[in-house]
Design an enzyme around this catalytic site. Structure first.
Site, PDB file in Angstrom:
ATOM      1  CB  CYS A 118       1.432  -0.603 -21.525  1.00  0.00           C
ATOM      2  SG  CYS A 118       1.822  -2.243 -20.898  1.00  0.00           S
ATOM      3  CG  HIS A 258       3.389   1.879 -18.736  1.00  0.00           C
ATOM      4  ND1 HIS A 258       2.413   1.235 -18.000  1.00  0.00           N
ATOM      5  CD2 HIS A 258       4.109   0.904 -19.349  1.00  0.00           C
ATOM      6  CE1 HIS A 258       2.546  -0.062 -18.163  1.00  0.00           C
ATOM      7  NE2 HIS A 258       3.562  -0.294 -18.978  1.00  0.00           N
ATOM      8  CG  ASN A 288       3.588  -3.438 -16.621  1.00  0.00           C
ATOM      9  OD1 ASN A 288       2.541  -2.801 -16.645  1.00  0.00           O
ATOM     10  ND2 ASN A 288       4.267  -3.709 -17.724  1.00  0.00           N
TER      11      ASN A 288
END
Length: 333
Positions: A118, A258, A288
Protein backbone atom coordinates in the site's frame (compact mmCIF):
# COMPACT_ATOMS: atom_id res chain seq x y z
CA UNK A 1 17.45 16.87 7.10
CA UNK A 2 14.95 17.96 4.48
CA UNK A 3 15.07 15.79 1.36
CA UNK A 4 14.69 17.91 -1.76
CA UNK A 5 15.71 17.36 -5.34
CA UNK A 6 18.35 19.37 -7.18
CA UNK A 7 15.64 20.75 -9.46
CA UNK A 8 11.94 21.27 -8.65
CA UNK A 9 9.96 18.17 -9.60
CA UNK A 10 6.24 17.68 -9.15
CA UNK A 11 2.98 16.25 -10.42
CA UNK A 12 1.58 18.00 -13.49
CA UNK A 13 -1.47 15.85 -14.28
CA UNK A 14 -3.60 13.06 -12.81
CA UNK A 15 -5.95 10.38 -14.10
CA UNK A 16 -8.03 7.53 -12.75
CA UNK A 17 -10.11 4.55 -13.82
CA UNK A 18 -12.43 2.16 -12.00
CA UNK A 19 -14.32 -0.89 -13.21
CA UNK A 20 -18.02 -0.44 -13.93
CA UNK A 21 -19.21 -3.18 -11.55
CA UNK A 22 -20.37 -1.73 -8.21
CA UNK A 23 -20.50 -4.04 -5.19
CA UNK A 24 -22.44 -2.65 -2.22
CA UNK A 25 -22.29 -3.84 1.37
CA UNK A 26 -25.70 -5.45 0.93
CA UNK A 27 -24.10 -7.93 -1.49
CA UNK A 28 -22.09 -9.44 1.38
CA UNK A 29 -25.05 -9.34 3.74
CA UNK A 30 -26.82 -11.78 1.43
CA UNK A 31 -24.39 -14.63 2.14
CA UNK A 32 -22.18 -13.62 5.08
CA UNK A 33 -22.90 -12.89 8.74
CA UNK A 34 -22.62 -9.14 8.25
CA UNK A 35 -24.64 -6.06 7.36
CA UNK A 36 -24.28 -2.67 5.75
CA UNK A 37 -24.31 -1.09 9.22
CA UNK A 38 -21.59 -3.44 10.55
CA UNK A 39 -19.26 -2.80 7.61
CA UNK A 40 -19.85 0.96 7.53
CA UNK A 41 -19.30 1.38 11.26
CA UNK A 42 -16.01 -0.54 11.27
CA UNK A 43 -14.52 0.57 7.97
CA UNK A 44 -16.37 3.59 6.59
CA UNK A 45 -16.92 1.68 3.33
CA UNK A 46 -20.31 1.64 1.60
CA UNK A 47 -19.37 0.20 -1.79
CA UNK A 48 -16.44 -0.77 -4.00
CA UNK A 49 -15.72 -1.48 -7.69
CA UNK A 50 -14.73 -4.96 -8.84
CA UNK A 51 -13.45 -6.14 -12.19
CA UNK A 52 -15.30 -8.67 -14.31
CA UNK A 53 -13.79 -11.77 -15.93
CA UNK A 54 -10.89 -10.89 -18.21
CA UNK A 55 -10.31 -7.40 -16.77
CA UNK A 56 -6.79 -7.00 -15.36
CA UNK A 57 -4.61 -4.44 -13.59
CA UNK A 58 -3.09 -3.32 -16.90
CA UNK A 59 -6.54 -2.52 -18.31
CA UNK A 60 -7.27 -0.20 -15.39
CA UNK A 61 -3.79 1.29 -15.35
CA UNK A 62 -3.68 1.98 -19.09
CA UNK A 63 -6.98 3.88 -18.98
CA UNK A 64 -5.91 5.91 -15.93
CA UNK A 65 -2.63 6.81 -17.65
CA UNK A 66 -4.41 7.75 -20.87
CA UNK A 67 -6.57 10.17 -18.88
CA UNK A 68 -3.50 11.71 -17.24
CA UNK A 69 -1.82 12.15 -20.63
CA UNK A 70 -4.93 13.82 -22.02
CA UNK A 71 -5.17 16.12 -19.00
CA UNK A 72 -1.54 17.10 -19.52
CA UNK A 73 -2.05 17.55 -23.26
CA UNK A 74 0.79 15.23 -24.27
CA UNK A 75 1.13 12.01 -26.25
CA UNK A 76 2.37 8.61 -25.04
CA UNK A 77 5.66 9.21 -26.86
CA UNK A 78 6.22 12.33 -24.74
CA UNK A 79 6.98 10.26 -21.62
CA UNK A 80 10.35 8.65 -20.98
CA UNK A 81 9.50 6.05 -18.33
CA UNK A 82 6.55 4.25 -16.79
CA UNK A 83 6.65 2.99 -13.22
CA UNK A 84 3.72 0.74 -12.33
CA UNK A 85 3.02 0.29 -8.62
CA UNK A 86 1.05 -2.90 -7.97
CA UNK A 87 0.73 -6.03 -5.86
CA UNK A 88 -1.55 -7.63 -8.44
CA UNK A 89 0.43 -7.72 -11.70
CA UNK A 90 -1.28 -9.28 -14.71
CA UNK A 91 1.28 -12.10 -14.47
CA UNK A 92 4.71 -12.70 -12.88
CA UNK A 93 6.36 -11.55 -16.10
CA UNK A 94 6.49 -9.64 -18.34
CA UNK A 95 5.98 -6.59 -16.16
CA UNK A 96 2.55 -4.98 -16.04
CA UNK A 97 4.35 -1.74 -16.92
CA UNK A 98 5.42 -3.22 -20.25
CA UNK A 99 1.86 -4.37 -20.93
CA UNK A 100 0.55 -0.87 -20.21
CA UNK A 101 3.30 0.60 -22.40
CA UNK A 102 2.12 -1.54 -25.30
CA UNK A 103 -1.56 -0.76 -24.70
CA UNK A 104 -1.08 3.00 -24.79
CA UNK A 105 1.45 2.89 -27.65
CA UNK A 106 4.39 4.55 -25.89
CA UNK A 107 7.45 3.76 -28.00
CA UNK A 108 10.17 5.84 -26.32
CA UNK A 109 10.00 4.53 -22.75
CA UNK A 110 11.61 2.10 -20.38
CA UNK A 111 9.32 0.71 -17.72
CA UNK A 112 9.13 -1.57 -14.72
CA UNK A 113 6.93 -2.64 -11.81
CA UNK A 114 7.42 -1.63 -8.18
CA UNK A 115 5.91 -3.38 -5.15
CA UNK A 116 5.83 -1.85 -1.68
CA UNK A 117 2.22 -2.92 -1.04
CA UNK A 118 0.00 0.00 0.00
CA UNK A 119 3.04 2.30 0.15
CA UNK A 120 3.89 1.53 -3.49
CA UNK A 121 2.61 4.74 -5.02
CA UNK A 122 4.65 7.00 -2.73
CA UNK A 123 7.76 4.87 -3.30
CA UNK A 124 7.10 5.09 -7.04
CA UNK A 125 6.55 8.84 -6.89
CA UNK A 126 9.91 9.38 -5.18
CA UNK A 127 11.64 7.02 -7.60
CA UNK A 128 10.14 8.73 -10.62
CA UNK A 129 10.94 12.20 -9.30
CA UNK A 130 14.52 11.11 -8.64
CA UNK A 131 14.90 10.00 -12.26
CA UNK A 132 13.71 13.40 -13.47
CA UNK A 133 15.88 15.28 -10.95
CA UNK A 134 18.93 13.34 -12.12
CA UNK A 135 18.59 15.00 -15.50
CA UNK A 136 18.65 11.65 -17.28
CA UNK A 137 15.02 11.87 -18.39
CA UNK A 138 12.37 14.54 -18.72
CA UNK A 139 9.02 12.99 -17.85
CA UNK A 140 7.81 9.91 -15.94
CA UNK A 141 4.37 8.34 -15.59
CA UNK A 142 3.70 6.75 -12.21
CA UNK A 143 0.70 4.40 -12.20
CA UNK A 144 -0.90 2.76 -9.18
CA UNK A 145 -3.20 -0.09 -10.21
CA UNK A 146 -4.54 -3.06 -8.29
CA UNK A 147 -7.23 -5.71 -8.60
CA UNK A 148 -7.58 -6.51 -4.92
CA UNK A 149 -10.84 -8.43 -5.34
CA UNK A 150 -8.80 -11.48 -6.43
CA UNK A 151 -6.74 -11.59 -3.22
CA UNK A 152 -9.50 -11.68 -0.61
CA UNK A 153 -11.31 -14.88 0.32
CA UNK A 154 -14.94 -14.19 -0.63
CA UNK A 155 -16.07 -16.03 2.51
CA UNK A 156 -13.86 -14.05 4.90
CA UNK A 157 -16.09 -11.24 6.12
CA UNK A 158 -13.21 -9.44 7.84
CA UNK A 159 -11.18 -8.99 4.65
CA UNK A 160 -13.38 -9.29 1.58
CA UNK A 161 -15.38 -6.18 2.45
CA UNK A 162 -12.26 -4.01 2.65
CA UNK A 163 -10.98 -4.11 -0.90
CA UNK A 164 -11.79 -2.68 -4.30
CA UNK A 165 -10.20 -2.49 -7.73
CA UNK A 166 -8.97 0.66 -9.44
CA UNK A 167 -6.12 2.67 -10.90
CA UNK A 168 -4.66 6.15 -10.61
CA UNK A 169 -1.87 7.76 -12.61
CA UNK A 170 0.23 10.92 -12.43
CA UNK A 171 2.70 12.65 -14.73
CA UNK A 172 5.93 13.67 -12.98
CA UNK A 173 8.29 16.28 -14.44
CA UNK A 174 10.17 19.49 -13.70
CA UNK A 175 7.98 22.31 -12.40
CA UNK A 176 8.47 25.99 -11.60
CA UNK A 177 10.89 26.93 -8.84
CA UNK A 178 9.31 26.71 -5.38
CA UNK A 179 6.71 24.15 -6.38
CA UNK A 180 6.58 20.37 -6.50
CA UNK A 181 7.95 17.88 -3.96
CA UNK A 182 9.34 19.69 -0.93
CA UNK A 183 10.31 16.71 1.20
CA UNK A 184 9.80 12.96 1.58
CA UNK A 185 10.56 10.10 3.92
CA UNK A 186 10.15 6.33 3.54
CA UNK A 187 10.56 3.53 6.07
CA UNK A 188 10.47 -0.26 6.15
CA UNK A 189 10.36 -2.72 9.03
CA UNK A 190 10.39 -6.33 7.85
CA UNK A 191 9.48 -7.50 11.35
CA UNK A 192 5.90 -6.55 10.48
CA UNK A 193 5.80 -8.98 7.59
CA UNK A 194 3.97 -11.63 9.61
CA UNK A 195 0.98 -9.31 10.14
CA UNK A 196 0.02 -8.78 6.49
CA UNK A 197 0.97 -11.17 3.69
CA UNK A 198 0.01 -13.70 1.02
CA UNK A 199 1.93 -16.95 1.35
CA UNK A 200 1.24 -18.65 -1.97
CA UNK A 201 2.44 -18.04 -5.49
CA UNK A 202 6.07 -17.05 -4.93
CA UNK A 203 9.35 -18.96 -4.91
CA UNK A 204 8.82 -20.03 -1.28
CA UNK A 205 5.40 -21.58 -1.89
CA UNK A 206 4.84 -22.00 -5.64
CA UNK A 207 1.31 -22.79 -6.70
CA UNK A 208 0.23 -26.37 -6.16
CA UNK A 209 -3.06 -28.12 -5.43
CA UNK A 210 -1.99 -28.08 -1.78
CA UNK A 211 -1.39 -24.31 -1.64
CA UNK A 212 -4.77 -23.72 -3.28
CA UNK A 213 -6.56 -26.11 -0.92
CA UNK A 214 -4.95 -24.34 2.05
CA UNK A 215 -6.09 -20.95 0.72
CA UNK A 216 -2.51 -19.68 0.63
CA UNK A 217 -3.27 -17.48 -2.38
CA UNK A 218 -5.51 -15.20 -0.33
CA UNK A 219 -4.19 -12.35 1.77
CA UNK A 220 -3.93 -12.63 5.52
CA UNK A 221 -3.80 -9.74 7.95
CA UNK A 222 -3.81 -9.31 11.69
CA UNK A 223 -6.28 -6.44 11.69
CA UNK A 224 -5.56 -5.14 15.19
CA UNK A 225 -1.79 -5.06 14.63
CA UNK A 226 -2.07 -3.41 11.22
CA UNK A 227 -4.49 -0.81 12.59
CA UNK A 228 -2.20 0.06 15.49
CA UNK A 229 0.96 0.36 13.42
CA UNK A 230 -0.78 2.13 10.53
CA UNK A 231 -2.05 4.93 12.77
CA UNK A 232 1.32 5.24 14.49
CA UNK A 233 3.37 5.02 11.30
CA UNK A 234 1.34 7.47 9.20
CA UNK A 235 0.96 9.91 12.08
CA UNK A 236 4.63 9.98 13.06
CA UNK A 237 6.05 10.23 9.54
CA UNK A 238 3.52 12.92 8.65
CA UNK A 239 4.45 14.83 11.79
CA UNK A 240 8.09 14.53 10.74
CA UNK A 241 7.25 16.22 7.43
CA UNK A 242 5.36 18.99 9.20
CA UNK A 243 8.00 19.65 11.87
CA UNK A 244 11.02 19.29 9.58
CA UNK A 245 9.59 21.88 7.22
CA UNK A 246 8.30 24.14 10.01
CA UNK A 247 4.70 23.99 8.81
CA UNK A 248 1.68 24.74 10.94
CA UNK A 249 -0.85 21.93 10.37
CA UNK A 250 -3.38 24.69 9.70
CA UNK A 251 -1.31 25.62 6.63
CA UNK A 252 -1.93 22.22 5.07
CA UNK A 253 -4.52 22.62 2.37
CA UNK A 254 -4.96 18.91 1.76
CA UNK A 255 -4.04 15.65 3.51
CA UNK A 256 -4.14 12.64 1.17
CA UNK A 257 -3.76 9.45 3.23
CA UNK A 258 -3.84 5.85 2.08
CA UNK A 259 -7.45 4.67 2.19
CA UNK A 260 -7.32 1.45 4.22
CA UNK A 261 -9.94 2.15 6.85
CA UNK A 262 -11.80 5.35 7.69
CA UNK A 263 -11.04 4.87 11.38
CA UNK A 264 -7.29 4.79 10.61
CA UNK A 265 -7.62 8.00 8.59
CA UNK A 266 -9.61 9.72 11.34
CA UNK A 267 -7.19 8.63 14.06
CA UNK A 268 -4.14 9.81 12.11
CA UNK A 269 -5.78 13.14 11.19
CA UNK A 270 -6.75 13.73 14.82
CA UNK A 271 -3.15 13.25 15.96
CA UNK A 272 -2.03 15.70 13.29
CA UNK A 273 -4.80 18.19 14.10
CA UNK A 274 -5.99 18.26 10.49
CA UNK A 275 -9.68 19.17 10.09
CA UNK A 276 -12.01 16.80 8.23
CA UNK A 277 -12.70 19.23 5.39
CA UNK A 278 -9.02 19.16 4.41
CA UNK A 279 -8.76 15.39 4.05
CA UNK A 280 -9.11 13.65 0.69
CA UNK A 281 -11.34 10.62 1.29
CA UNK A 282 -12.66 8.18 -1.30
CA UNK A 283 -12.74 4.96 0.72
CA UNK A 284 -16.52 5.26 1.20
CA UNK A 285 -17.22 4.63 -2.50
CA UNK A 286 -14.12 2.74 -3.62
CA UNK A 287 -12.72 0.88 -0.56
CA UNK A 288 -9.02 0.01 -0.32
CA UNK A 289 -7.51 -0.13 -3.82
CA UNK A 290 -3.94 -0.44 -2.42
CA UNK A 291 -1.56 1.32 -4.85
CA UNK A 292 -4.41 3.31 -6.39
CA UNK A 293 -5.80 4.96 -3.26
CA UNK A 294 -3.57 8.05 -3.10
CA UNK A 295 -3.51 8.96 -6.82
CA UNK A 296 -7.27 8.48 -7.18
CA UNK A 297 -8.02 10.42 -3.98
CA UNK A 298 -5.77 13.21 -5.26
CA UNK A 299 -7.48 13.19 -8.66
CA UNK A 300 -10.93 13.41 -7.09
CA UNK A 301 -9.82 16.21 -4.73
CA UNK A 302 -8.62 18.19 -7.73
CA UNK A 303 -11.94 17.59 -9.46
CA UNK A 304 -13.70 19.03 -6.41
CA UNK A 305 -11.51 22.13 -6.42
CA UNK A 306 -9.82 21.27 -3.13
CA UNK A 307 -6.36 22.38 -4.36
CA UNK A 308 -5.08 25.59 -5.93
CA UNK A 309 -1.64 26.69 -7.07
CA UNK A 310 0.69 27.14 -4.13
CA UNK A 311 -1.28 24.93 -1.73
CA UNK A 312 0.68 22.59 0.54
CA UNK A 313 -0.33 18.93 0.24
CA UNK A 314 0.73 16.00 2.39
CA UNK A 315 0.58 12.36 1.25
CA UNK A 316 0.93 9.48 3.73
CA UNK A 317 0.77 5.71 3.34
CA UNK A 318 1.23 2.49 5.28
CA UNK A 319 1.32 -1.05 3.97
CA UNK A 320 2.66 -4.58 4.17
CA UNK A 321 6.31 -5.01 4.87
CA UNK A 322 5.69 -3.07 7.07
CA UNK A 323 6.31 -0.16 4.72
CA UNK A 324 5.28 3.45 5.18
CA UNK A 325 6.09 6.93 4.00
CA UNK A 326 5.06 10.54 3.50
CA UNK A 327 5.58 13.17 0.82
CA UNK A 328 5.16 16.92 1.15
CA UNK A 329 4.28 18.79 -2.04
CA UNK A 330 3.46 22.36 -3.03
CA UNK A 331 0.89 22.20 -5.79
CA UNK A 332 2.01 24.04 -8.90
CA UNK A 333 -1.06 24.15 -11.15
Amino acid sequence: MTKRFSIPVGITATGQHFPEKIVTNNYFAEYLDTSDEWITERTGIKERRWVTQGEASSDLGAKALQMALERRGIRPDDIDAIIVCTVTPDMPFPSTASIIQHKIGASNVFCYDLNAACSSFLYGLTTGASLVASGAIKRVAVVGCDVMSILADKNDRNNVVLFGDGAGAVIVEQVDEGYGIQDFEHRTDGAGGNSLYMLGGGSLNPATHDTVDKKMHYLYQNGKEVFKYAVKGMSEISRLMIDRNQIDPKELKLFVPHQANLRIIDAAAKRLEIPQERIAINITRFANTTSATIPTALHQALEKGMLSKGDITLFAAFGAGFSWGATLLRWGY
